[in-house]
Design a protein around this motif. Structure first.
Motif, mmCIF file in Angstrom:
data_model
loop_
_atom_site.group_PDB
_atom_site.id
_atom_site.type_symbol
_atom_site.label_atom_id
_atom_site.label_comp_id
_atom_site.label_asym_id
_atom_site.label_seq_id
_atom_site.Cartn_x
_atom_site.Cartn_y
_atom_site.Cartn_z
ATOM 1 N N GLU A 91 36.369 33.415 -13.576
ATOM 2 C CA GLU A 91 37.047 32.853 -12.403
ATOM 3 C C GLU A 91 38.555 33.069 -12.487
ATOM 4 O O GLU A 91 39.207 33.368 -11.493
ATOM 5 C CB GLU A 91 36.730 31.361 -12.281
ATOM 6 N N ARG A 92 39.096 32.924 -13.689
ATOM 7 C CA ARG A 92 40.533 33.126 -13.904
ATOM 8 C C ARG A 92 40.927 34.578 -13.607
ATOM 9 O O ARG A 92 41.912 34.844 -12.920
ATOM 10 C CB ARG A 92 40.866 32.760 -15.356
ATOM 11 N N ILE A 93 40.129 35.502 -14.084
ATOM 12 C CA ILE A 93 40.416 36.925 -13.870
ATOM 13 C C ILE A 93 40.280 37.282 -12.388
ATOM 14 O O ILE A 93 41.108 38.021 -11.837
ATOM 15 C CB ILE A 93 39.501 37.804 -14.753
ATOM 16 N N GLU A 94 39.240 36.740 -11.735
ATOM 17 C CA GLU A 94 39.071 37.009 -10.306
ATOM 18 C C GLU A 94 40.237 36.449 -9.500
ATOM 19 O O GLU A 94 40.710 37.086 -8.554
ATOM 20 C CB GLU A 94 37.743 36.434 -9.819
ATOM 21 N N ALA A 95 40.715 35.259 -9.866
ATOM 22 C CA ALA A 95 41.849 34.656 -9.161
ATOM 23 C C ALA A 95 43.116 35.471 -9.382
ATOM 24 O O ALA A 95 43.906 35.688 -8.453
ATOM 25 C CB ALA A 95 42.055 33.215 -9.623
ATOM 26 N N ARG A 96 43.308 35.941 -10.602
ATOM 27 C CA ARG A 96 44.481 36.772 -10.906
ATOM 28 C C ARG A 96 44.430 38.067 -10.101
ATOM 29 O O ARG A 96 45.422 38.468 -9.492
ATOM 30 C CB ARG A 96 44.535 37.083 -12.402
ATOM 31 N N ASN A 97 43.272 38.717 -10.111
ATOM 32 C CA ASN A 97 43.129 39.962 -9.350
ATOM 33 C C ASN A 97 43.353 39.726 -7.864
ATOM 34 O O ASN A 97 43.960 40.558 -7.186
ATOM 35 C CB ASN A 97 41.752 40.578 -9.588
ATOM 36 N N GLY A 98 42.864 38.596 -7.359
ATOM 37 C CA GLY A 98 43.060 38.269 -5.944
ATOM 38 C C GLY A 98 44.529 38.132 -5.599
ATOM 39 O O GLY A 98 44.990 38.635 -4.573
ATOM 40 N N LEU A 99 45.278 37.451 -6.459
ATOM 41 C CA LEU A 99 46.718 37.282 -6.232
ATOM 42 C C LEU A 99 47.444 38.619 -6.317
ATOM 43 O O LEU A 99 48.258 38.956 -5.447
ATOM 44 C CB LEU A 99 47.306 36.297 -7.243
ATOM 45 N N GLU A 100 47.151 39.401 -7.348
ATOM 46 C CA GLU A 100 47.802 40.701 -7.511
ATOM 47 C C GLU A 100 47.515 41.617 -6.323
ATOM 48 O O GLU A 100 48.415 42.276 -5.803
ATOM 49 C CB GLU A 100 47.347 41.372 -8.807
ATOM 50 N N ASN A 101 46.251 41.655 -5.893
ATOM 51 C CA ASN A 101 45.873 42.514 -4.765
ATOM 52 C C ASN A 101 46.536 42.068 -3.474
ATOM 53 O O ASN A 101 46.978 42.896 -2.677
ATOM 54 C CB ASN A 101 44.354 42.541 -4.594
#
Length: 161
Positions: free
Chosen positions: A59-69
């Motif tokens: 979930e942390r990685i998905e949230a990070r990727n979402g913010l970066e994207n």
């Protein structure tokens, strides 16, 4: 002499001495390199133990990727002179680019230690800057609800279907 090999790789060898009618049997297993029942049980317990941690990490990685994207996409859209960048005012463009820069700086400093909630919070902050600006493009255009043009024919001269 008979040889019997089963699906688990276990070999059973039996022999009968025809003179004395004596029968002997031996079973050969290939346990080398296999896990014992205790080892399998331990591995299952560890997998269950770490499942929650794995879920939180995902979930942390998905949230990070979402913010970066989101930040990357927003930056590209604002810099696209034929797209969004050509339709918004320079002040608004600078406001969005500054917010994107702040988000990228935050990511560099906090990406390794931030939680999924921290990433979501930063995405929300960025969205709160960008959304009012981009919604001006669509909010100011003529039209009724749902984007349908207002033809000004509100008189009761026709029947509704």
């Amino acid at each position: 002499m008979t040889f019997e090999l089963d699906a688990n790789g276990i070999l059973k060898v039996s022999a009968i001495d025809k003179g004395t009618n004596k029968k002997e049997e031996i079973t050969i297993t290939n346990d080398k390199g296999r896990l014992t029942a205790e080892e399998i049980e331990r591995m299952v317990e560890e997998a269950e133990k770490y499942a929650e941690e794995d879920k939180a990490t995902r979930e942390r990685i998905e949230a990070r990727n979402g913010l970066e994207n989101y930040a990357y996409s927003l930056k590209n859209q604002v810099n696209d002179e034929e797209g969004l960048g050509g339709k918004i005012e320079e002040d608004d463009k600078e406001t969005i680019l500054e917010a994107v820069k702040e988000t990228q700086d935050w990511l560099e400093e906090n990406a390794a230690t931030a939680t999924a909630e921290d990433f979501e919070e930063q995405k929300e902050k960025l969205s709160n800057v960008a959304y009012p600006i981009t919604s001006k493009l669509y909010g100011g255009s003529e039209g009724g609800a749902g984007g349908m043009p207002d033809y000004g024919d509100d008189d009761a001269g026709h029947d509704e279907l």
